[in-house]
Design a protein around this motif. Structure first.
Motif, PDB file in Angstrom:
ATOM      1  N   LYS A  60    -121.480 -40.944 -26.211  1.00  0.00           N
ATOM      2  CA  LYS A  60    -121.795 -39.782 -25.366  1.00  0.00           C
ATOM      3  C   LYS A  60    -122.325 -38.623 -26.210  1.00  0.00           C
ATOM      4  O   LYS A  60    -123.245 -37.907 -25.796  1.00  0.00           O
ATOM      5  CB  LYS A  60    -120.547 -39.345 -24.596  1.00  0.00           C
ATOM      6  N   TYR A 120    -112.792 -43.565 -28.915  1.00  0.00           N
ATOM      7  CA  TYR A 120    -113.576 -42.912 -29.967  1.00  0.00           C
ATOM      8  C   TYR A 120    -115.009 -43.410 -29.961  1.00  0.00           C
ATOM      9  O   TYR A 120    -115.960 -42.632 -30.136  1.00  0.00           O
ATOM     10  CB  TYR A 120    -112.941 -43.167 -31.323  1.00  0.00           C
ATOM     11  N   ASP A 179    -116.709 -44.628 -27.337  1.00  0.00           N
ATOM     12  CA  ASP A 179    -117.385 -44.084 -26.162  1.00  0.00           C
ATOM     13  C   ASP A 179    -117.728 -42.609 -26.358  1.00  0.00           C
ATOM     14  O   ASP A 179    -118.796 -42.149 -25.930  1.00  0.00           O
ATOM     15  CB  ASP A 179    -116.502 -44.252 -24.922  1.00  0.00           C
ATOM     16  N   GLU A 180    -116.825 -41.875 -27.008  1.00  0.00           N
ATOM     17  CA  GLU A 180    -117.098 -40.468 -27.274  1.00  0.00           C
ATOM     18  C   GLU A 180    -118.272 -40.315 -28.241  1.00  0.00           C
ATOM     19  O   GLU A 180    -119.091 -39.409 -28.105  1.00  0.00           O
ATOM     20  CB  GLU A 180    -115.836 -39.812 -27.855  1.00  0.00           C
TER      21      GLU A 180
END
Length: 342
Positions: free
Chosen positions: A133, A127, A129-130
């Motif tokens: 991004k 979550y 890392d998302e």
């Protein structure tokens, strides 16, 4: 050759054993039992941590009273105990990151009383890392959107789309950051409030009607948006590199995030971001001054002008003073280390 009389008994036996070994009802029953056990353990742990927190709070309150009438040796002992209490509270904070908890006011208003706690490290990191991004991709999209509006499409419709995208982006960031904080991410201070203020500013820009005042400020705002996206792009790559090295050394938490500002852990390595950040801060001040002048114009009748001026001033003061504070604290800390070594 197998005869039909020989094949059917074998096939029946195989199907019976397959259904027995892979019975989904039995597996689901075991799953429900484990889920009930997990829920019970979560409630027990949360209750125990709550009681411990209350005891530590009462202990700290008692120590504060005792410190007023203690001698120097006792004061030092009390200070050591307070340090241990703080360490214990940090341990509880890390433990609570894996336990369901009540949402804050903002998440309750947006999502309701929904459990947003991610129970596994893998889910938390995925979550996070998302989220990173998402910030990177939206920064690039917003940069190209501002360039398009400034140089190619001088149209109110495209401006409204760009401003609506800003509102949606900052609203989404506030929700995602609140979920990350519920899962143990230590986002503190001004950088928590920064996106709420930015959401408000973008919303006011969205409601600003077409007119002479809007056109006077339009190009300046779009140019600022391009620069801001560029700086955020630099920050993402520089900060993500710093965090990667510090996490590998075990000096930072795995859920620490890149932020739109200068943090003490960024001091290691190059500090080339500081001039870009300070220039962006003073551009916010320049925006505030420009809008205050427009608000005093005889043709200005929109309330948005003065409100935007105040909001840009708040952003400048928050960003500038927070960055100065971090730099000052880091310089003092480094000087203390040098004097200690000497």
């Amino acid at each position: 050759m197998w005869s039909r009389q020989a094949i059917f008994p074998l096939l029946q036996m195989f199907l019976t054993n397959f259904v027995y070994l892979c019975d989904p009802q039995e597996t689901h029953k075991i799953y429900r039992q484990k889920l009930d056990e997990l829920t019970s353990l979560q409630a027990t742990c949360s209750s125990a941590i709550g009681k411990q927190r209350k005891c530590l709070k009462d202990l700290r309150h008692s120590l504060n009273k005792c410190a007023k009438t203690c001698d120097e040796k006792e004061v030092k002992l009390i200070t050591d105990i307070k340090t241990q209490i703080k360490d214990k509270e940090n341990v509880f904070f890390d433990m609570e990151a894996y336990l369901p908890k009540k949402n804050g006011l903002y998440l309750n208003l947006v999502l309701g009383n929904v459990n947003v706690t991610l129970l596994s490290n893998q889910a938390k990191f995925a979550y996070k890392d998302e989220y990173e991004k998402f910030k990177l991709y939206m920064t690039i999209i917003l940069m190209f959107g501002a360039i398009t509006c400034l140089f190619f499409l001088n149209c109110r419709v495209t401006d409204e789309i760009f401003n609506f995208l800003l509102v949606w982006y900052y609203c989404t960031l506030t929700i995602r950051e609140s979920i990350l904080m519920s899962n143990g991410s230590r986002i503190k201070g001004w950088w928590v409030s920064h996106h709420y203020v930015s959401t408000f500013l973008s919303g006011v820009m969205l409601t600003w009607p077409e007119g002479p005042m809007y056109q006077m400020f339009r190009s300046q705002f779009l140019a600022f948006s391009i620069y801001q996206s560029f700086v955020q792009f630099l920050q993402y790559y520089y900060q993500s590199g710093c965090l990667y090295r510090l996490r590998a050394l075990g000096e930072r938490n795995q859920l620490d995030l890149t932020v739109e500002g200068f943090q003490s852990w960024m001091w290691r390595g190059l500090t080339f971001l500081l001039p870009f950040l300070f220039f962006g801060h003073f551009w916010q001040l320049y925006n505030a001054v420009t809008l205050f002048r427009l608000a005093g114009h005889e043709d200005c009748k929109e309330w948005q002008v003065f409100m935007l001026a105040l909001t840009f001033l708040v952003l400048f003061l928050g960003n500038f003073l927070t960055t100065l504070k971090v730099v000052h604290q880091k310089i003092q800390k480094n000087q203390g280390k040098v004097q200690k070594n000497d």
